[in-house]
Design a protein around this motif. Structure first.
Motif, PDB file in Angstrom:
ATOM      1  N   GLY A   1       0.823  -1.217   0.000  1.00  0.00           N
ATOM      2  CA  GLY A   1       0.000   0.000   0.000  1.00  0.00           C
ATOM      3  C   GLY A   1       0.849   1.256   0.000  1.00  0.00           C
ATOM      4  O   GLY A   1       0.554   2.247  -0.701  1.00  0.00           O
ATOM      5  N   ILE A   2       1.922   1.228   0.821  1.00  0.00           N
ATOM      6  CA  ILE A   2       2.812   2.400   0.888  1.00  0.00           C
ATOM      7  C   ILE A   2       3.486   2.620  -0.461  1.00  0.00           C
ATOM      8  O   ILE A   2       3.619   3.752  -0.954  1.00  0.00           O
ATOM      9  CB  ILE A   2       3.858   2.208   2.002  1.00  0.00           C
ATOM     10  CG1 ILE A   2       3.161   2.260   3.378  1.00  0.00           C
ATOM     11  CG2 ILE A   2       4.932   3.284   1.905  1.00  0.00           C
ATOM     12  CD1 ILE A   2       4.076   1.912   4.527  1.00  0.00           C
ATOM     13  N   TYR A   3       3.909   1.521  -1.083  1.00  0.00           N
ATOM     14  CA  TYR A   3       4.573   1.624  -2.378  1.00  0.00           C
ATOM     15  C   TYR A   3       3.612   2.223  -3.416  1.00  0.00           C
ATOM     16  O   TYR A   3       3.993   3.103  -4.214  1.00  0.00           O
ATOM     17  CB  TYR A   3       5.045   0.235  -2.818  1.00  0.00           C
ATOM     18  CG  TYR A   3       5.659   0.221  -4.198  1.00  0.00           C
ATOM     19  CD1 TYR A   3       6.975   0.668  -4.394  1.00  0.00           C
ATOM     20  CD2 TYR A   3       4.918  -0.241  -5.288  1.00  0.00           C
ATOM     21  CE1 TYR A   3       7.514   0.660  -5.669  1.00  0.00           C
ATOM     22  CE2 TYR A   3       5.470  -0.248  -6.556  1.00  0.00           C
ATOM     23  CZ  TYR A   3       6.775   0.199  -6.734  1.00  0.00           C
ATOM     24  OH  TYR A   3       7.323   0.189  -7.994  1.00  0.00           O
ATOM     25  N   ASP A   4       2.366   1.683  -3.378  1.00  0.00           N
ATOM     26  CA  ASP A   4       1.383   2.233  -4.328  1.00  0.00           C
ATOM     27  C   ASP A   4       1.128   3.721  -4.064  1.00  0.00           C
ATOM     28  O   ASP A   4       0.969   4.509  -4.999  1.00  0.00           O
ATOM     29  CB  ASP A   4       0.074   1.443  -4.209  1.00  0.00           C
ATOM     30  CG  ASP A   4       0.218  -0.002  -4.715  1.00  0.00           C
ATOM     31  OD1 ASP A   4       1.166  -0.248  -5.482  1.00  0.00           O
ATOM     32  OD2 ASP A   4      -0.635  -0.836  -4.350  1.00  0.00           O
ATOM     33  N   THR A   5       1.075   4.066  -2.764  1.00  0.00           N
ATOM     34  CA  THR A   5       0.852   5.483  -2.417  1.00  0.00           C
ATOM     35  C   THR A   5       2.000   6.343  -2.904  1.00  0.00           C
ATOM     36  O   THR A   5       1.807   7.437  -3.470  1.00  0.00           O
ATOM     37  CB  THR A   5       0.675   5.641  -0.908  1.00  0.00           C
ATOM     38  OG1 THR A   5      -0.431   4.842  -0.475  1.00  0.00           O
ATOM     39  CG2 THR A   5       0.434   7.091  -0.536  1.00  0.00           C
ATOM     40  N   LEU A   6       3.256   5.830  -2.669  1.00  0.00           N
ATOM     41  CA  LEU A   6       4.438   6.580  -3.123  1.00  0.00           C
ATOM     42  C   LEU A   6       4.444   6.712  -4.649  1.00  0.00           C
ATOM     43  O   LEU A   6       4.805   7.764  -5.182  1.00  0.00           O
ATOM     44  CB  LEU A   6       5.706   5.879  -2.642  1.00  0.00           C
ATOM     45  CG  LEU A   6       5.997   5.972  -1.131  1.00  0.00           C
ATOM     46  CD1 LEU A   6       7.206   5.115  -0.753  1.00  0.00           C
ATOM     47  CD2 LEU A   6       6.226   7.428  -0.720  1.00  0.00           C
ATOM     48  N   LYS A   7       4.067   5.622  -5.310  1.00  0.00           N
ATOM     49  CA  LYS A   7       4.038   5.659  -6.755  1.00  0.00           C
ATOM     50  C   LYS A   7       3.018   6.681  -7.248  1.00  0.00           C
ATOM     51  O   LYS A   7       3.277   7.472  -8.188  1.00  0.00           O
ATOM     52  CB  LYS A   7       3.698   4.267  -7.286  1.00  0.00           C
ATOM     53  CG  LYS A   7       3.770   4.170  -8.800  1.00  0.00           C
ATOM     54  CD  LYS A   7       3.490   2.728  -9.244  1.00  0.00           C
ATOM     55  CE  LYS A   7       3.561   2.633 -10.764  1.00  0.00           C
ATOM     56  NZ  LYS A   7       3.281   1.268 -11.245  1.00  0.00           N
TER      57      LYS A   7
ATOM     58  N   HIS B   1       4.374  10.082  -6.594  1.00  0.00           N
ATOM     59  CA  HIS B   1       5.408  10.415  -7.555  1.00  0.00           C
ATOM     60  C   HIS B   1       4.778  10.815  -8.896  1.00  0.00           C
ATOM     61  O   HIS B   1       5.237  11.775  -9.549  1.00  0.00           O
ATOM     62  CB  HIS B   1       6.337   9.210  -7.743  1.00  0.00           C
ATOM     63  CG  HIS B   1       7.453   9.468  -8.708  1.00  0.00           C
ATOM     64  ND1 HIS B   1       8.510  10.303  -8.423  1.00  0.00           N
ATOM     65  CD2 HIS B   1       7.663   8.983  -9.965  1.00  0.00           C
ATOM     66  CE1 HIS B   1       9.325  10.352  -9.458  1.00  0.00           C
ATOM     67  NE2 HIS B   1       8.837   9.530 -10.415  1.00  0.00           N
ATOM     68  N   THR B   2       3.726  10.070  -9.283  1.00  0.00           N
ATOM     69  CA  THR B   2       3.028  10.401 -10.523  1.00  0.00           C
ATOM     70  C   THR B   2       2.430  11.798 -10.445  1.00  0.00           C
ATOM     71  O   THR B   2       2.521  12.598 -11.385  1.00  0.00           O
ATOM     72  CB  THR B   2       1.935   9.369 -10.799  1.00  0.00           C
ATOM     73  OG1 THR B   2       2.537   8.051 -10.904  1.00  0.00           O
ATOM     74  CG2 THR B   2       1.194   9.685 -12.084  1.00  0.00           C
ATOM     75  N   LYS B   3       1.789  12.093  -9.291  1.00  0.00           N
ATOM     76  CA  LYS B   3       1.206  13.421  -9.096  1.00  0.00           C
ATOM     77  C   LYS B   3       2.285  14.501  -9.096  1.00  0.00           C
ATOM     78  O   LYS B   3       2.088  15.606  -9.616  1.00  0.00           O
ATOM     79  CB  LYS B   3       0.413  13.463  -7.801  1.00  0.00           C
ATOM     80  CG  LYS B   3      -0.873  12.643  -7.846  1.00  0.00           C
ATOM     81  CD  LYS B   3      -1.644  12.773  -6.552  1.00  0.00           C
ATOM     82  CE  LYS B   3      -2.945  11.963  -6.595  1.00  0.00           C
ATOM     83  NZ  LYS B   3      -3.708  12.074  -5.331  1.00  0.00           N
ATOM     84  N   LEU B   4       3.462  14.152  -8.502  1.00  0.00           N
ATOM     85  CA  LEU B   4       4.555  15.123  -8.457  1.00  0.00           C
ATOM     86  C   LEU B   4       5.059  15.435  -9.868  1.00  0.00           C
ATOM     87  O   LEU B   4       5.336  16.605 -10.203  1.00  0.00           O
ATOM     88  CB  LEU B   4       5.694  14.569  -7.591  1.00  0.00           C
ATOM     89  CG  LEU B   4       6.877  15.520  -7.354  1.00  0.00           C
ATOM     90  CD1 LEU B   4       6.414  16.789  -6.643  1.00  0.00           C
ATOM     91  CD2 LEU B   4       7.962  14.823  -6.529  1.00  0.00           C
ATOM     92  N   GLU B   5       5.167  14.375 -10.680  1.00  0.00           N
ATOM     93  CA  GLU B   5       5.573  14.604 -12.063  1.00  0.00           C
ATOM     94  C   GLU B   5       4.547  15.464 -12.798  1.00  0.00           C
ATOM     95  O   GLU B   5       4.913  16.364 -13.571  1.00  0.00           O
ATOM     96  CB  GLU B   5       5.732  13.257 -12.777  1.00  0.00           C
ATOM     97  CG  GLU B   5       6.967  12.463 -12.337  1.00  0.00           C
ATOM     98  CD  GLU B   5       7.075  11.133 -13.070  1.00  0.00           C
ATOM     99  OE1 GLU B   5       6.091  10.755 -13.761  1.00  0.00           O
ATOM    100  OE2 GLU B   5       8.139  10.501 -12.983  1.00  0.00           O
ATOM    101  N   THR B   6       3.279  15.150 -12.557  1.00  0.00           N
ATOM    102  CA  THR B   6       2.214  15.947 -13.174  1.00  0.00           C
ATOM    103  C   THR B   6       2.294  17.403 -12.726  1.00  0.00           C
ATOM    104  O   THR B   6       2.108  18.341 -13.511  1.00  0.00           O
ATOM    105  CB  THR B   6       0.839  15.362 -12.818  1.00  0.00           C
ATOM    106  OG1 THR B   6       0.788  13.979 -13.247  1.00  0.00           O
ATOM    107  CG2 THR B   6      -0.281  16.141 -13.491  1.00  0.00           C
TER     108      THR B   6
END
Length: 240
Positions: A28-34, A37-42
């Motif tokens: 879950g943490i990995y998915d949240t981080l992912k 990260h996607t939102k950060l790139e956006t």
């Protein structure tokens, strides 16, 4: 023996549940981080887009300001030229109205300064100038040149010696405008003659001894003992 094995299996089962929970949490943490990260790139992409848009907007605004500034300068220059043109036209119109309405001061009066003897065809010269507005009377030739077109009044006054007869006229470019007859009786006398003439600029006017008058008619510098009775020639512009 069987009991111990059961206990061991139960313990494994109980210990496996926390490990699975931890793995699930880790996933879950990995998915949240992912996702983060996607939102950060956006977000970074959006920031870049915003910066690019801001740069483009700033450039566009600057260009528009320069264009508008040039347009405003051009419009102001055109307006100034148009205003000057209109003012010049109005000044010319007002000047024309002024020239039509205002009559310039054109006038002179001159007299004899000595006794004279005249003969047929002679121009009588009045050399003593009392006033000469517009400087249009020539005291050497006795002739007046109209400085402007208009309606003029001319007047002559003569004090004749006894028994002498004279016919004199006011001439404008050799055209008779008036004739004055001074008949030779036994008395000294003063007579006048006047005329109104509509003349154009540049016409010449003078006092002429006409054909048919007595030769050697004698005029006094002034009449008898009365110095205010003068031989004079005068003109005034009535209307320009």
């Amino acid at each position: 023996m069987v009991r111990i094995e059961f206990q061991i299996e139960r313990m494994k089962t109980e210990m496996g549940q926390p490990v699975k929970a931890v793995e699930n949490m880790k996933t879950g943490i990995y998915d949240t981080l992912k996702a983060f990260h996607t939102k950060l790139e956006t977000y970074d992409q959006n920031v870049q887009r915003i910066e690019a848009f801001e740069t483009k907007l700033t450039k566009t605004v600057s260009e528009k300001q320069k264009e508008n500034g040039k347009n405003i300068d051009d419009k102001l220059a055109a307006l100034e030229n148009k205003t000057v043109e209109i003012l010049d036209k109005k000044i010319q119109e007002l000047q024309a109205i002024k020239d039509e309405v205002l009559t310039p001061t054109v006038a002179f009066k001159a007299r004899l300064d000595s006794d004279i003897v005249v003969s047929n065809g002679q121009t009588i010269v009045f050399p003593a100038v009392l006033f000469n507005e517009e400087d249009s009377y020539n005291q050497r030739t006795g002739k007046f040149t109209t400085p402007v077109s208009g309606t003029y009044m001319f007047t002559i006054a003569f004090c004749r010696k006894k028994v002498k007869t004279l016919v004199a006229g006011i001439m404008a470019d050799r055209k008779k405008y008036t004739v004055t007859l001074m008949y030779g009786d036994a008395n000294d006398e003063c007579l006048t003659g006047d005329t109104v003439a509509v003349l154009t600029s540049g016409q010449v006017v003078w006092v002429h001894v006409l054909s048919g008058s007595s030769i050697d008619a004698i005029f006094h510098q002034y009449y008898s003992y009365y110095s205010y009775r003068r031989n004079t020639f005068s003109v005034v512009l009535i209307h320009g």
